[in-house]
Motif scaffolding. Structure first.
Motif, PDB file in Angstrom:
ATOM      1  N   PRO A 202      12.444  27.764 196.917  1.00 35.21           N
ATOM      2  CA  PRO A 202      13.174  27.055 195.859  1.00 35.21           C
ATOM      3  C   PRO A 202      12.367  25.780 195.354  1.00 35.21           C
ATOM      4  CG  PRO A 202      14.590  27.394 197.837  1.00 35.21           C
ATOM      5  CD  PRO A 202      13.142  27.886 198.247  1.00 35.21           C
ATOM      6  N   GLY A 205      10.116  27.828 191.082  1.00 35.18           N
ATOM      7  CA  GLY A 205      10.363  28.700 189.658  1.00 35.18           C
ATOM      8  C   GLY A 205       9.705  30.045 189.632  1.00 35.18           C
ATOM      9  N   THR A 207       9.739  34.190 190.862  1.00 38.18           N
ATOM     10  CA  THR A 207      10.682  35.361 191.313  1.00 38.18           C
ATOM     11  C   THR A 207       9.862  36.048 192.614  1.00 38.18           C
ATOM     12  OG1 THR A 207       9.426  37.243 189.891  1.00 38.18           O
ATOM     13  CG2 THR A 207      11.090  35.580 188.839  1.00 38.18           C
ATOM     14  N   ASP A 403      18.054  23.047 192.937  1.00 39.33           N
ATOM     15  CA  ASP A 403      17.808  24.535 192.704  1.00 39.33           C
ATOM     16  C   ASP A 403      18.478  25.026 191.354  1.00 39.33           C
ATOM     17  OD1 ASP A 403      20.515  23.753 193.410  1.00 39.33           O
ATOM     18  OD2 ASP A 403      20.827  25.892 194.190  1.00 39.33           O
ATOM     19  N   ASP A 406      16.128  27.666 189.634  1.00 39.48           N
ATOM     20  CA  ASP A 406      15.851  29.123 190.520  1.00 39.48           C
ATOM     21  C   ASP A 406      17.182  29.752 190.360  1.00 39.48           C
ATOM     22  OD1 ASP A 406      13.387  28.431 192.182  1.00 39.48           O
ATOM     23  OD2 ASP A 406      14.312  26.630 192.130  1.00 39.48           O
TER      24      ASP A 406
END
Length: 534
Positions: A202, A205, A207, A403, A406
């Motif tokens: 977290p 940024g 995936t 967060d 995210d």
């Protein structure tokens, strides 16, 4: 003519007898001690408290005197108020202001490190305040005796601030966590295998599909979390452990030993990852079907006609963005054919249009579930994101802190949201992004697909949460679900000792083989020489 059958009467009597023989619910009205975290975390905790109260359980909530949202008086619980001299809110407001300014100006490498340092200092200060509160509790012998005498069945706590863990340890109570965050960040990293090759930290940024450079950066983000826990947060709790517990204790170990983790997430929202049997996913547990709106609000919504309504909210902690940004937002809203309902508690924008309704509070869940709602402009808090998923409403996200980026990134990766960062924010960009979310059908289609996936579960998230809360009360814990991995030293967990033994054994075999070959070669050579001499 109606005639009764003796077989019908017998069937009825059999059914009654069967129902009478069914066992009563196995969980008595338990006594639950709750140690919550304030702010938006309390919104989640209160939902669980409401359901526990409705099922006949008695709840006691420990709250600070400076609490923002946790009221002293409530029909749901009795409270224990601990006096505090300072509130974290002033630190938080100062950090937010600096954070907004930095994002608007653009974050350079130097600014990033300054912001990270300020953020870590704020987190450190928050835990120092929390530990000061704990010390006052432990020093109050009368209070601690009353807590012991109450004979609670369970501790329900939010481990983002770990005071509840130490109180539970002192009272020897089984623990259920209302969790996603712990003192060292996202909870999974402390209890489940978390390969940094595909599990983004977290704040990174990223995936679950990272390039090599991103994996390097992901590792660096993780090192910040380790540093934060070991050198900034951990020492405050270590001091409490050393002072009030014989033999000391370790806060991360206590968190790892919790019986059940009620995790405010699910894999419709989050990226797939390894997990543990005592982690119960209850993402969206607070969501319910939309209820009718108040008459005045319903009239405003219906007045939008075929164009529908846009809902905007920045959550519980942020009342308003900087004035120039709110003016730009209001100006864009004023040009739209849609009506807008905007939770805004700051200065009234000078560019506000007649189509925009400013409110101090809104029934967000009911608005997101209303058939007239076309889009949700939001900061990306967990609650709002999960409510948008539940109701299938596409999101234009303006992440602000923590967060939120995210959270929004997970929706954007699934084609259900668009992110507009403050660094890129201006009127034209906002208008373009909002028009995309409103007019491009895939945003709504993808979000509604997520909604169908989220709702298609054998057991509702709230029912799962309540079952496991009462399970812990019935069985005095759930130790059989806890892994022994948490009690292993790091070198055993990663089999470093086994690897070293195998390497040593392999090296020994190779060395022995080499020596044996050398000896045989020398022997053969000597024999050859002797043969030649003869």
């Amino acid at each position: 003519m109606h005639s009764s059958s003796p077989w019908g009467n017998l069937s009825f009597l059999s059914l009654v007898s069967f129902l009478l023989l069914l066992p009563a619910p196995s969980c008595h009205g338990g006594k639950v001690l709750v140690f919550p975290v304030d702010g938006s975390h309390w919104v989640n905790m209160k939902v669980l408290i409401e359901e526990l109260h409705a099922r006949g359980h008695t709840i006691t909530v420990v709250r600070p005197s400076t609490s923002w949202y946790i009221t002293e008086e409530s029909p749901l619980y009795t409270s224990i108020t601990i006096k505090e001299k300072e509130s974290l809110y002033s630190f938080f407001e100062t950090f937010l202001q600096r954070h907004f300014e930095a994002q608007i100006e653009g974050v350079s490498a130097l600014k990033f490190f300054q912001l990270t340092k300020e953020f870590l200092n704020m987190i450190e200060e928050a835990h120092i305040l929390s530990c000061n509160t704990l010390a006052r509790m432990f020093d109050d012998k009368e209070l601690m005796k009353s807590l012991q005498d109450a004979q609670y069945d369970m501790m329900l706590t939010d481990p983002a601030m770990a005071g509840g863990m130490l109180i539970a340890h002192y009272l020897k109570l089984p623990v259920v966590l209302n969790a996603r965050w712990i003192t060292s960040g996202e909870g999974h990293f402390s209890i489940a295998p978390s390969p940094l090759s595909y599990i983004p930290v977290p704040g990174s940024g990223f995936t679950d599909k990272m390039t090599f450079i991103q994996r390097v950066q992901n590792m660096l983000h993780y090192s910040i979390i380790v540093y934060q826990q070991r050198f900034m947060v951990g020492p405050s709790y270590d001091a409490i452990c050393a002072k009030y517990f014989e033999g000391g204790c370790d806060i991360i170990s206590l968190i790892q030993e919790s019986d059940i983790w009620l995790m405010r997430s699910d894999f419709v929202f989050d990226f797939p990852r390894p997990t543990m049997p005592n982690v119960i996913y209850m993402g969206g547990f607070q969501c319910k079907p939309a209820q009718p709106l108040p008459p005045e609000l319903e009239e405003f919504v219906q007045s939008a006609g075929e164009h529908g309504v846009i809902v905007m909210s920045l959550g519980t902690l942020v009342n308003a963005l900087p004035v120039d940004i709110t003016d730009q937002i209001a100006s864009v809203f004023a040009k739209l054919p849609q009506k807008v309902i905007w939770r805004h508690r700051g200065k009234k924008p000078s560019t506000l249009g007649n189509n925009t309704l400013l409110v101090d509070w809104m029934p967000q869940k009911d608005l997101l579930g209303h058939p007239q709602t076309r889009a949700f402009v939001a900061h990306g808090g967990t609650n709002g994101v999960q409510e948008a998923i539940y109701h299938g409403t596409p999101v234009l996200g303006i992440p602000l802190f923590f967060d939120q980026y995210d959270n929004l990134l997970r929706l954007q990766e699934r084609g259900a949201a668009k992110i507009l960062e403050l660094a890129m924010f201006n009127g034209p960009n906002f208008q373009q992004a909002l028009n995309q979310v409103l007019t491009h059908a895939p945003y709504r289609e993808n979000m509604q697909r997520l909604s169908r996936l989220h709702r298609d579960q054998p057991i509702k998230p709230m029912d799962k949460a309540l079952f496991w809360l009462e399970f812990v009360m019935r069985h005095k814990g759930a130790s059989h679900l806890r892994t022994s991995a948490n009690r292993m030293p790091w070198y055993s967990y990663h089999s470093v000792d086994v690897l070293l033994l195998l390497l040593a054994a392999g090296g020994g075999v190779l060395l022995s083989t080499g020596l044996l070959i050398r000896i045989l070669w020398r022997t053969c050579r000597k024999n050859r020489n002797k043969t030649k001499q003869h």
